[in-house]
Enzyme design. Structure first.
Site, short mmCIF file in Angstrom:
data_model
loop_
_atom_site.label_atom_id
_atom_site.label_comp_id
_atom_site.label_asym_id
_atom_site.label_seq_id
_atom_site.Cartn_x
_atom_site.Cartn_y
_atom_site.Cartn_z
N HIS A 16 0.86 -1.18 0.00
CA HIS A 16 0.00 0.00 0.00
C HIS A 16 0.90 1.24 0.00
O HIS A 16 1.25 1.77 1.04
CB HIS A 16 -0.92 -0.01 1.23
CG HIS A 16 -2.01 1.01 1.18
ND1 HIS A 16 -3.35 0.68 1.26
CD2 HIS A 16 -1.98 2.36 1.07
CE1 HIS A 16 -4.08 1.77 1.20
NE2 HIS A 16 -3.26 2.81 1.08
N HIS A 18 1.28 4.90 -2.18
CA HIS A 18 0.79 5.85 -3.18
C HIS A 18 1.97 6.57 -3.83
O HIS A 18 2.78 7.20 -3.14
CB HIS A 18 -0.15 6.87 -2.55
CG HIS A 18 -1.44 6.29 -2.09
ND1 HIS A 18 -2.57 6.25 -2.89
CD2 HIS A 18 -1.80 5.72 -0.90
CE1 HIS A 18 -3.57 5.68 -2.21
NE2 HIS A 18 -3.12 5.35 -1.01
N ASP A 20 2.04 9.32 -5.69
CA ASP A 20 2.04 10.77 -5.55
C ASP A 20 2.24 11.23 -4.11
O ASP A 20 2.45 12.42 -3.86
CB ASP A 20 0.76 11.39 -6.14
CG ASP A 20 -0.50 10.65 -5.74
OD1 ASP A 20 -0.40 9.66 -4.99
OD2 ASP A 20 -1.59 11.05 -6.17
N GLY A 174 -9.83 8.02 -1.67
CA GLY A 174 -10.37 9.37 -1.57
C GLY A 174 -11.25 9.55 -0.35
O GLY A 174 -11.11 8.84 0.65
N HIS A 201 -9.89 1.14 -0.04
CA HIS A 201 -9.73 1.90 1.20
C HIS A 201 -11.07 1.86 1.93
O HIS A 201 -12.08 2.33 1.40
CB HIS A 201 -9.40 3.36 0.90
CG HIS A 201 -8.01 3.62 0.43
ND1 HIS A 201 -7.53 3.18 -0.77
CD2 HIS A 201 -6.98 4.29 1.03
CE1 HIS A 201 -6.26 3.57 -0.91
NE2 HIS A 201 -5.90 4.25 0.18
N GLU A 204 -11.18 3.46 7.23
CA GLU A 204 -10.01 4.24 7.61
C GLU A 204 -10.40 5.40 8.52
O GLU A 204 -9.64 5.76 9.42
CB GLU A 204 -9.33 4.78 6.34
CG GLU A 204 -8.09 5.62 6.62
CD GLU A 204 -7.45 6.19 5.35
OE1 GLU A 204 -6.40 6.82 5.48
OE2 GLU A 204 -8.01 6.00 4.25
N ASP A 282 1.98 3.63 3.02
CA ASP A 282 0.95 4.53 2.52
C ASP A 282 1.57 5.65 1.68
O ASP A 282 1.44 5.66 0.47
CB ASP A 282 0.11 5.12 3.66
CG ASP A 282 -1.26 5.59 3.19
OD1 ASP A 282 -1.62 5.34 2.03
OD2 ASP A 282 -1.99 6.19 3.99
#
Length: 348
Positions: A16, A18, A20, A174, A201, A204, A282
Site C-alpha cells: 500500500h 501511493h 504521488d 479518496g 480503502h 479508515e 501509505d
C-alpha cells in the site's frame, strides 16, 4: 546485530504505497522550478512543510491536501517516469523486494497526456526497476470516490489492456466519509470480469460499515487500512472467515487522526485475533516515514516481537497480487534471511 540491521536484512513487501504521496521533496522542488510552478516556500527546509505531515492533521481531508503539489508536478511523461524510478530506488534502500505502487491516473491528464500514456510511463519505469534494480513491482490503479462513476468505468476498461502486463488491481480511494463504496459497484464488477484484483480503502476514517460493503458489494480481496474494524464484531468475523488481509499503515493513521496515537492503534489486537495483517507505508513523503520506521514504531509502541515481525512480513508476501513465480521467489529470499538471522541471533 542491532534491530535496524535485522529489519534491513529481511526482504520485505509494501502493498500500500501511493506514488504521488512518496516523491522526494528535492525532486518536487526541482521539477517545480523547471515547470515554473509557483511555490509557497522556495527553501527546501521550509518547503517540506507543504508536502509533509509532522504529527497530526485534523482529518483525512486535510491530509489529502498535501498531495496537491506532487500531483501538479506529475503532468509530463519524463517527470512521472522519474518519480516512479526514484520511488523504486528508495524502496530498495529499505530492502523492499516487492512493491505495489498505486495512483490515480486521471490526476495526471491536465497537460494533455492520455490514460494510456500515464499508465505506460509508470509501467516502463517499473519494468526498468525489475530488470536493472532487481526490485519486483506491480501497479494498482485508483478510482477516486468523488469522481463521476463513468470515470471509474473508463479507468477499468483501460486497465483491462494491461492485465498480465503490470497492472494487477484497482483500488477505491479518496473521501470515504462522503462517498460510500457502493457508488462504484459497476466499475468493480467489470474489474472482476476482466481478471483484475480488487482492494478498497475502507474503515479508515470511522466508517466500519464500509469494510463489509467493500467486501460484499465491490468484491474486495484486501482492505486498505481497515482501522475501525474493531467497532463491529461482525466485521472482525467477516475478515477472519474470508481471510481478507488488511493493508495497515500505522503512521498515516496517526497523521489523519484516525487513531489518537501509535499506542492506541488496533494493529496488535488484530494480529492477536488472527486477522491477516500487512505493514505498509501509505505515503513515505506525506507521512514522513519509511518501512523500517514503521516496524520500529510497532516495536516501540505496540510491543511487536520478532515473531510478530516475521508473521506480518510473511503475510505481505502471501497477500500480494504478485505472480506465483514472484511469490515463490520472495518467500525463498524471506526464509533464507530469517534462517541467517535466527542462527546468528538465537535469543530472538
Amino acid at each position: 546485530m542491532n534491530l535496524n540491521k535485522i529489519l534491513k536484512l529481511i526482504p520485505k513487501t509494501d502493498l500500500h504505497c501511493h506514488l504521488d504521496g512518496s516523491l522526494r521533496p528535492e525532486t518536487i522542488l526541482d521539477i517545480a522550478y523547471k515547470e515554473n510552478i509557483p511555490l509557497p516556500n522556495k527553501e527546501l527546509a521550509n518547503f517540506q512543510e507543504e508536502i509533509k505531515v509532522i504529527g497530526k492533521c485534523t482529518s483525512l481531508k486535510e491530509y489529502l491536501n498535501k498531495f496537491n503539489l506532487p500531483i501538479q508536478i506529475m503532468q509530463k511523461e519524463e517527470h512521472i517516469y522519474r518519480v516512479t524510478l526514484e520511488l523504486l530506488e528508495d524502496a530498495l534502500k529499505q530492502n523492499i523486494k516487492y512493491i505495489e505502487i498505486r495512483f490515480a491516473p486521471f490526476n495526471h491528464l491536465k497537460d494533455g497526456l492520455t490514460l494510456d500514456q500515464v499508465i505506460n510511463t509508470v509501467l516502463t519505469a517499473m519494468n526498468y526497476g525489475r530488470t536493472h534494480l532487481n526490485i519486483m513491482s506491480n501497479l494498482i490503479l485508483c478510482i477516486l470516490r468523488q469522481e463521476p462513476v463513468e470515470k471509474g468505468i473508463e479507468l477499468v476498461n483501460t486497465a483491462k489492456k494491461y492485465v498480465g502486463k503490470g497492472v494487477v488491481a484497482v483500488d477505491l480511494a479518496g473521501n470515504e466519509s462522503d462517498f460510500p463504496p457502493e457508488i462504484h459497484e459497476e466499475a468493480f464488477t467489470l474489474a472482476r470480469k476482466y481478471g483484475l484484483h480488487r482492494t478498497v480503502h475502507a474503515g479508515e476514517t470511522g466508517l466500519p460499515e464500509n469494510i463489509i460493503k467493500s467486501i460484499n458489494i465491490l468484491g474486495a480481496e484486501r482492505i486498505g487500512h481497515g482501522t475501525y474494524a474493531y467497532k463491529d464484531k461482525e466485521i472482525i468475523t467477516c475478515l477472519k472467515e474470508n481471510r481478507i488481509p488488511l493493508e495497515v499503515c500505522i503512521t498515516s493513521n496517526v497523521n489523519t487522526s484516525a487513531v489518537t496515537s501509535y499506542q492506541e492503534h488496533p494493529i496488535k489486537k488484530y494480529l492477536d485475533e488472527d486477522l491477516i495483517i500487512t505493514v505498509n507505508t501509505d505515503n513515505t513523503t506525506v507521512s514522513n516515514t519509511n518501512l523500517i520506521e514503521e516496524f520500529n514504531y510497532l516495536i516501540k509502541y505496540q510491543s511487536f516481537r520478532f515473531d510478530d515481525i516475521k508473521k506480518v512480513i510473511k503475510n505481505g508476501i502471501e497477500s500480494s497480487f504478485a505472480s506465483k513465480e514472484d511469490i515463490n521467489k520472495l518467500y525463498e529470499e524471506y526464509l533464507s534471511a530469517i534462517n541467517v538471522i535466527e542462527l546468528t541471533n538465537p535469543i530472538l
